[in-house]
Enzyme design. Structure first.
Site, mmCIF file in Angstrom:
data_model
loop_
_atom_site.group_PDB
_atom_site.id
_atom_site.type_symbol
_atom_site.label_atom_id
_atom_site.label_comp_id
_atom_site.label_asym_id
_atom_site.label_seq_id
_atom_site.Cartn_x
_atom_site.Cartn_y
_atom_site.Cartn_z
ATOM 1 N N LYS A 87 -19.389 32.344 -10.361
ATOM 2 C CA LYS A 87 -19.268 33.811 -10.841
ATOM 3 C C LYS A 87 -19.540 33.823 -12.358
ATOM 4 O O LYS A 87 -20.241 34.719 -12.584
ATOM 5 C CB LYS A 87 -17.832 34.429 -10.692
ATOM 6 C CG LYS A 87 -17.432 34.971 -9.119
ATOM 7 C CD LYS A 87 -15.827 35.159 -9.062
ATOM 8 C CE LYS A 87 -15.559 35.093 -7.331
ATOM 9 N NZ LYS A 87 -14.402 35.589 -7.252
ATOM 10 N N GLN A 122 -8.139 34.728 -8.895
ATOM 11 C CA GLN A 122 -8.858 34.099 -7.843
ATOM 12 C C GLN A 122 -7.749 33.598 -6.779
ATOM 13 O O GLN A 122 -6.763 33.329 -7.013
ATOM 14 C CB GLN A 122 -9.673 32.864 -8.133
ATOM 15 C CG GLN A 122 -10.209 32.276 -7.197
ATOM 16 C CD GLN A 122 -11.678 32.891 -6.676
ATOM 17 O OE1 GLN A 122 -12.196 33.829 -7.623
ATOM 18 N NE2 GLN A 122 -12.063 32.875 -5.681
ATOM 19 N N ASP A 140 -11.971 43.615 -8.636
ATOM 20 C CA ASP A 140 -11.908 43.037 -7.323
ATOM 21 C C ASP A 140 -11.433 44.002 -6.158
ATOM 22 O O ASP A 140 -11.542 43.833 -5.188
ATOM 23 C CB ASP A 140 -11.056 41.847 -7.322
ATOM 24 C CG ASP A 140 -11.768 40.534 -7.118
ATOM 25 O OD1 ASP A 140 -12.928 40.565 -6.640
ATOM 26 O OD2 ASP A 140 -11.175 39.483 -7.175
HETATM 27 N N1 GUN Z 1 -10.815 34.354 -2.640
HETATM 28 C C1 GUN Z 1 -11.784 34.426 -1.847
HETATM 29 N N2 GUN Z 1 -12.778 35.450 -2.063
HETATM 30 C C2 GUN Z 1 -12.277 36.179 -3.419
HETATM 31 C C3 GUN Z 1 -12.718 37.026 -3.905
HETATM 32 O O1 GUN Z 1 -13.753 37.702 -3.412
HETATM 33 N N3 GUN Z 1 -11.982 37.394 -5.096
HETATM 34 C C4 GUN Z 1 -10.938 36.697 -5.312
HETATM 35 N N4 GUN Z 1 -10.314 37.034 -6.422
HETATM 36 N N5 GUN Z 1 -10.486 35.733 -4.819
HETATM 37 C C5 GUN Z 1 -11.067 35.284 -3.657
#
Ligand code: GUN
Length: 296
Positions: free
Chosen positions: A52, A96, A119
């Site tokens: 990311k 996350q 998110d």
């Molecule tokens: N864990 C797995 N996929 C994601 C995601 O798209 N965002 C976040 N914050 N955690 C994750």
């Protein structure tokens, strides 16, 4: 029939390039800034977060990673979020997942300022999505899936979409998003009976159950669209939740793993971050004042 392979990697690149030029044009003194909270040392999460950040850096989004110990308490984590909520130089906040077991994820996600919840995991934004309210931040993977479906040029209205998996991150929000786009939606999960016979009625299959190659070709209707969200490792190789080699002989469109949904998730997170930045700055240079400006 051999399926057309949906090239998520190149669609995601177009979205990132588009964002990069918009951010360049904005030429603001302040860069769009995303704060990523990473708790503990989950190896997969570390890789996702690194990817990311790399993608953000490349297009001019400042990505700050806050690495916190797995032993952090809930209250201390809530305080970190509160500081980010009130910091006007931070436009997007993500935590996350998964979080360590002793932390209540819903409590943490509920604390994120909805305007910075890029998110879309907070109950507020999840609720807006269920109301089909355009102000919702829609979580990145479901939003990416919708873009991939649109890239096929298929009319979604009235299509039967069958989702495999009921997670808060993918299964539930993608179901709501497809419902909002006039699909007829069925959600299946680990306790569903006769899953194969339900899938055989699907025009669109979204596989998001985390089981390597679960979806077999005799589960699929000829000409279906198959979106594979799974990332599994089998015999040292990455594979999805769909038996790609066999299913591609029957489907009309299919996403590969890797190179399908994965790159779209990151592109959509960056798109949401830019949207949050525009909303918070309400800049005149922004292509428009509508929060959907990324889609022009
Ligand atoms: N864990 C797995 N996929 C994601 C995601 O798209 N965002 C976040 N914050 N955690 C994750």
């Amino acid at each position: 029939m051999t399926a057309h392979i949906i090239d998520g990697k190149s669609i995601a690149k177009q979205i990132r390039d588009n964002l990069k030029s918009k951010i360049g044009i904005n030429n603001s003194a302040i860069s769009p800034t995303l704060a990523v909270i990473l708790v503990g040392d989950n190896e997969a999460s570390q890789i996702y977060v690194r990817n990311k950040k790399k993608a953000a850096d490349e297009i001019g989004i400042n990505c700050q990673i806050l690495e916190l110990s797995s032993s952090i308490g809930e209250n201390a984590l809530l305080e970190v979020i509160e500081q980010l909520n009130t910091d006007e130089n931070i436009h997007g906040i993500i935590v996350q997942l998964p979080l360590p077991k002793h932390i209540d994820a819903l409590k943490i996600l509920s604390k994120i300022n909805p305007l910075k919840d890029v998110d879309g995991f907070s109950p507020y934004n999840a609720g807006l999505l269920s109301y089909n309210d355009q102000k919702a931040f829609i979580s990145a993977t479901p939003k990416g899936i919708l873009e991939l479906l649109k890239s096929t040029g298929t009319e979604l209205t009235g299509k039967h979409a069958v989702i495999i998996g009921r997670s808060n991150i993918v299964g539930k929000p993608v179901s709501m998003l497809l419902l909002n786009n006039d699909c007829t939606v069925t959600i299946t999960h680990s306790k569903t009976k006769e899953i194969a016979s339900i899938l055989r009625t699907a025009d669109i299959v979204i596989a998001a159950c985390g089981q390597a190659k679960l979806v077999k070709s005799d589960w699929i209707k000829e000409g279906a669209i198959i979106i594979d969200v799974g990332i599994n490792r089998e015999d040292g190789k990455l594979c999805g939740d769909v038996d790609f080699e066999n299913v591609k002989e029957k489907a009309a469109y299919i996403t590969p793993v890797p190179g399908g949904v994965g790159p779209m998730t990151i592109a959509m997170l960056l798109s949401n971050t830019y949207e949050a930045f525009c909303l918070q700055k309400n800049q005149k240079q922004c292509c428009c004042k509508d929060k959907k400006c990324h889609s022009h």
